[in-house]
Design an enzyme around this catalytic site. Sequence first.
Site, PDB file in Angstrom:
ATOM      1  N   LYS A  77       0.853  -1.197   0.000  1.00 35.20           N
ATOM      2  CA  LYS A  77       0.000   0.000   0.000  1.00 35.20           C
ATOM      3  C   LYS A  77       0.884   1.239   0.000  1.00 35.20           C
ATOM      4  O   LYS A  77       1.916   1.263   0.694  1.00 35.20           O
ATOM      5  CB  LYS A  77      -0.874  -0.056   1.255  1.00 35.20           C
ATOM      6  CG  LYS A  77      -1.872   1.063   1.430  1.00 35.20           C
ATOM      7  CD  LYS A  77      -2.645   0.857   2.749  1.00 35.20           C
ATOM      8  CE  LYS A  77      -3.707   1.903   2.966  1.00 35.20           C
ATOM      9  NZ  LYS A  77      -4.490   1.643   4.214  1.00 35.20           N
ATOM     10  N   SER A  80      -9.186   1.760   3.303  1.00 34.65           N
ATOM     11  CA  SER A  80      -8.309   2.553   2.473  1.00 34.65           C
ATOM     12  C   SER A  80      -7.268   1.713   1.719  1.00 34.65           C
ATOM     13  O   SER A  80      -6.626   2.226   0.812  1.00 34.65           O
ATOM     14  CB  SER A  80      -7.569   3.566   3.350  1.00 34.65           C
ATOM     15  OG  SER A  80      -6.779   2.898   4.323  1.00 34.65           O
ATOM     16  N   SER A 135      -9.719  -0.555   7.386  1.00 35.66           N
ATOM     17  CA  SER A 135      -9.066  -0.422   6.082  1.00 35.66           C
ATOM     18  C   SER A 135      -8.442  -1.680   5.507  1.00 35.66           C
ATOM     19  O   SER A 135      -7.952  -1.658   4.379  1.00 35.66           O
ATOM     20  CB  SER A 135      -8.007   0.681   6.139  1.00 35.66           C
ATOM     21  OG  SER A 135      -8.603   1.961   6.178  1.00 35.66           O
TER      22      SER A 135
END
Lengths: 427, 427
Positions: free
Chosen positions: B76, B145, B169
């Site tokens: 990420k 996210s 997330s």
Amino acid sequence: MTEPCDLTAVEARRRIDRGDLTADALVRSCLDRIAAREPEVEAWEHLDRAAALAAARQADSGQGGGTLRGLPFAAKDVIETADMPTTYGSPIYAGHRTAWDAACVAMARNAGGILIGKTVTAEFAHRAPGKTRNPWNPGHTPGGSSSGSAAAVACGMVPLAMGTQTGGSVIRPAAYCGVVGYKGSFGEFCLFGVREQTRSFDTLGLFGRTVADVALFRSGLLGEAPVPLAAVDGAALRIGLCRTMFWDQAEPAVQALIEDCARRLEAAGATVTDFTLPPVFRELKESSRWISAWEMPRAFAYEIANHRDKISKDMLEGRVADGANCTYDLYVGGLEKQREAQRSLLDAMKDIDVLITPSTPGEAPEGLASTGTSLFNAFWTEAGVPTISLPAGRGPKQLPLGVQLVGHRHRDRALLEAAAWAAGVLA
Amino acid sequence: MTEPCDLTAVEARRRIDRGDLTADALVRSCLDRIAAREPEVEAWEHLDRAAALAAARQADSGQGGGTLRGLPFAAKDVIETADMPTTYGSPIYAGHRTAWDAACVAMARNAGGILIGKTVTAEFAHRAPGKTRNPWNPGHTPGGSSSGSAAAVACGMVPLAMGTQTGGSVIRPAAYCGVVGYKGSFGEFCLFGVREQTRSFDTLGLFGRTVADVALFRSGLLGEAPVPLAAVDGAALRIGLCRTMFWDQAEPAVQALIEDCARRLEAAGATVTDFTLPPVFRELKESSRWISAWEMPRAFAYEIANHRDKISKDMLEGRVADGANCTYDLYVGGLEKQREAQRSLLDAMKDIDVLITPSTPGEAPEGLASTGTSLFNAFWTEAGVPTISLPAGRGPKQLPLGVQLVGHRHRDRALLEAAAWAAGVLA
């Protein structure tokens, strides 16, 4: 006449607010002091005179009101800055810059503070010492790892400085350099941009020459207004005299100092009782070693894999070697002991406001090879409680000694208020 | 024939070790899949084909033995990398690079893993969504996210990916994208180099297509050998069915799914009892809001002061505005509630191995404007316990649903073993 650089931060701010002192004059005075003392003390890793003077001019032309308006401060070089290099005390990062200010620097600047430079740190805020010498005697260590911050404040180079403590890296140099050092509660300050070393213990700390200065700095870092510390009624203060399990490793001068301070606080009205640490504290040295051995080699996994030749023997043969012998279960067991210590201390301090205890076993050791022991500091760091070291006279070598006060987690302001009272009594 | 990119990580590693598959072939297969699906899914913020192929050649010429040898993974884009940009999903940091790999990336690379790129994240792992679309239906959000990591694993672009969870997330995008998502215990993985957002909640998470893959990835990140998960005796497993205080906000399909899964696990031999969360959990939504409101604006103090125009309305009108109304006492009160929740959950789960509970209230919402709610995730994150989302069929819109299992803090391996058993039963 007192030089502006020798004013307390509180007094300097008052004069700036009243128009009796400019930030420019204050910064220039600090820079003059640095020019005079730096060749001997070597407190600075990076100094930006032009930027500091530009920030001072801006402060002088501004509206004021900021909690730290016009006050110069320094940041230990493990604290990242967008406009100055951050080396972490490691040759790996010579000249290195980040795209941001650490949260504490950003908060201090937002409050009107003026960053004048970065102070020398032991490698990665661990053990391998930097170049800084003790301003009281250059043949002795200033303590570490926040070596430059403590030394700079001690000789008036700057009224306020930031450090970090994972073992004893704020309280120890504060005591050795004869300044006030405050280690916040675990989690008190945002650590974004402060190089992670051992996340379960890493804590921000502040240096100043008075408790009120440190309290003002803390307010600026938290984004609070500069509300003066409330006066404490000494007669209502319940103080525990905590000799700790390492008492017999404190030098006679330190033992005498702590006993004497406790008696004087009692004479001034406080209730002083003997305080014994919960038994689990005897196990922390061993269990915390595994926390360090697990966390630190992981936090430096990139450097160990890619820059091993630039890492000190102190670190490779210490924590990194320990890490190779540490298992997940030893680590988790260490964390459980830490939580047990935190719970049991809270319970044991139920009827106590503040503990009094040694800052260090003695004066600053001779030489620069070691920054000293964290014997009287590490378990407080691990317990997450706030502590403060107050200058308390000199030892047999005429070097400063400190007395350490310990408060309750996240009741840092109450600790500072009690410390201000104690400092008045012990002055 | 199965493409190499569709193999599980465990199987791919086995074939690489046996010499039946090269890292080069595996990486090329992943890159082919990316070329095919990326125009629709947009999972990647940065992709480095040449570097991935170079790392594959190196893995193929090496001695092997690394826990993640030859396995491609994604990170990420809030996770820092020395050789690829890290933008944190923010225009402030377009093209930005750090001088280091985050600890998790360094550990994965040390274990032989091959970083092939950085995946799309919501702005600073918070709310403002990135460009990624749900691979099952591009008209729907992949969740966030950790949007790109979940989507990339879902369509075979990469077998393993890293994400972070501060609210929901990891678990939410895993459920929405039909993959396995594991959020470690708070403190399970070193977070150095993972952009701090809300330090009291920030947690690393891992995505894979099977529980065993996620467990292998976890071992690599911890520096452990690749020891397969132990088989669990289902008859010895004590499972709590935890509907939570938000049960009536779960869609009927989710309620039916969770009840059905619980019955099937019971039929397979486990003991299943109803589990009620301690009452303090009802207060967490309010108290945790103050933790976020205090910590997040401080963690972004530099960006808010210097790049306000490049920060989303989501963040400025949400957390940053909340922060202006938050006091130190509200913050510390929130932390105390969090500790109370952690203690009371530990006590309540004394005779329970694993909880079963919804991953999300329903399927992925339509559109890309929101990444969904963290209703069924945030309080577990705040409690610090490990959780895992297993793919469990489809909802009325033919999009994936997940079932969430919850374990004990720092007994992550036990949770993964139970999850592997449950996944077998529910398959």
